[in-house]
Design a protein around this motif. Sequence first.
Motif, PDB file in Angstrom:
ATOM      1  N   LEU A 191      -1.908  -1.119  -0.562  1.00 49.65           N
ATOM      2  CA  LEU A 191      -1.752  -1.616   0.979  1.00 49.65           C
ATOM      3  C   LEU A 191      -3.019  -1.036   1.729  1.00 49.65           C
ATOM      4  N   LYS A 192      -3.602   0.282   1.132  1.00 46.03           N
ATOM      5  CA  LYS A 192      -4.691   0.966   1.739  1.00 46.03           C
ATOM      6  C   LYS A 192      -5.917   0.097   1.409  1.00 46.03           C
ATOM      7  N   ASP A 240       1.196  -3.275   8.617  1.00 45.24           N
ATOM      8  CA  ASP A 240       2.117  -2.378   8.540  1.00 45.24           C
ATOM      9  C   ASP A 240       3.465  -2.349   9.061  1.00 45.24           C
ATOM     10  N   HIS A 272       2.529   3.289   4.015  1.00 43.75           N
ATOM     11  CA  HIS A 272       1.283   3.483   4.642  1.00 43.75           C
ATOM     12  C   HIS A 272       0.984   5.020   4.955  1.00 43.75           C
TER      13      HIS A 272
END
Length: 437
Positions: free
Chosen positions: A394-395, A401, A417
Motif C-alpha cells: 500500500l505504501k 486509503d 496505512h
Amino acid sequence: MNTIVVWKEPQGTVVPKAADNASAIASVAKNLSTRDQKQIISAFQSESFEMMAGFVLNKALSQLKRALASLGMSFVGEMLGRADINEDSVPTVSISDYEAITLARELGVINSTDAKRLTQHLELLAHFDSLNTDDAESEEMAREEALSFLRTCVNAVLGREGNVAPAEFVTFRSQLESRTFKESDGELLTLQVAPYFFKKTTLSILIAGAKTKIGAQFEHLLGNIVVIVPVLWKGLRDSEKYALGQAYAEAVNAGAHPAVLALKKALSAVQGFDFVPESLRSQTFAAAASNVISVHTAMNNFYNEPAAIQALSRLGTTIPWPAFPICMSAVLAVKLGNQYGVSNAAQSTANDFLGRLTKNQWEYYLNECLPGDELVVQKLTWYKGPRRNWIEMLKDFQVPDIAAKSTQVTKLLVSSHKADESATEGAAKALLDSMHK
C-alpha cells in the motif's frame, strides 16, 4: 409453495476431543478402509509424519472431489468457471485441490473452519514438498502437525457418513432447465436473500446453458435469463455482470439469435450494456490469470509462479475490464505470497503490473473487487507474512486509503496505512466473514 432451501454447513465434530493419538482418530474414519487405517497408524508410529499427512490429505481431497462430481462434472465446470471441464472429465485430475476445498465450503459440503484448516494443511504440505534435500533433513513435520492433519481430514471428510451437495440445490439447478419461473414465484423471492454464491452460481448455470443446451431445456433457460437476471442484478458484483455481458458478445459473434434476444432483453431491463465488452480479448487474460492462481495454490508454487505471471504480463499493458478482477487476484496472490514467503523470481513482474495501475483502477479494485476477493482476504486474515507484504505494498504503490462504497474495506485500508497489524487482521477477518453471510 416450494422455495429454495439455503443449505447449512455441517456442524459439530466427528473426532472426540479426548482422541490424542493416530489410532483413536483413525478409528472413527468411516470412509477409510481397515487397511488404510492400519497404514496411517503404522506411518505415524514410525514417525513418517509427512508421508502420513500426504496420504490422508490426498484421501480426503479425492473423496471431496468425488462428492462434487456427483453434481455432474459439467455443472462443476460451470461453478468454477472452467470451460475445459465437461461430463467426461475425471474429478481427481480436473479439479485442483484448492478449487475442491473452496467449492465444497461454498456448497456447504464442509464447514468454514474445516475449509480453513484444509487450505492451511495444503500449504504446509506444499512447503515441505518444495524443500531441497539439505533443508528437508533439518525441517521435519512435527508430531503435533501430523496429528492435526489427521484430525482435520477425519473431521471434515473421512469421518462423515457422506459429503454430498444439498438436494435442494440439485433440485433448483434442475428446475432452471425444466420450467420457466415467474417473478412472483417463491423460489425467486428466496433467491434474493440467498448467499452470494447461490446467486453467482445461478447466473453461471443460465449463461452456460444458453450456450450448450438444446430443445426444451434451452427454451426454459432463455426464459429464466429474462426473468431472473433483473431479480439478481442489483446484488451482483461487477465480475458477474461482465460475465453476462461477455455471454451476450459471444452469442452475437456466434450468430445465436435466440440467445442474443434473451440476453438483450435481460440487459435492456437493467441498463446493463455498459458491461458488454468490445472484444473477446478478456477471455485470454482471464484464462492466464486463472492459471496463475492454479499454480500459486499448487505444489512447487514458488518455482512455477514466475513463468505463469510472465505469461499473463506478456498479454499486454491494458487489461480488459471484464478480466480485471481475476487478474488483480492473481497478481496480488503472487505479490503477497503465503505463510512460507513469496516467489522472489516472480516479484519483479508482479511489481511491474501493480506499478502500471492507475488511481481509477485501484479504486475500482478496492470498491468492486476486493469485497469478493476471497483468496486475497484469506491471506490478510490468516498469515503475518502476507499482511506485512500488503502493508508495504500500500505504501510502495500509493494505494488509496478509503473505499467509498465499502466501510469494511475502508477500515482495512486505514489500519493497513497505519501499519497496525493487529487492526489489519481484525478488519480483514470482518471482511472475510461478510463474504460467507
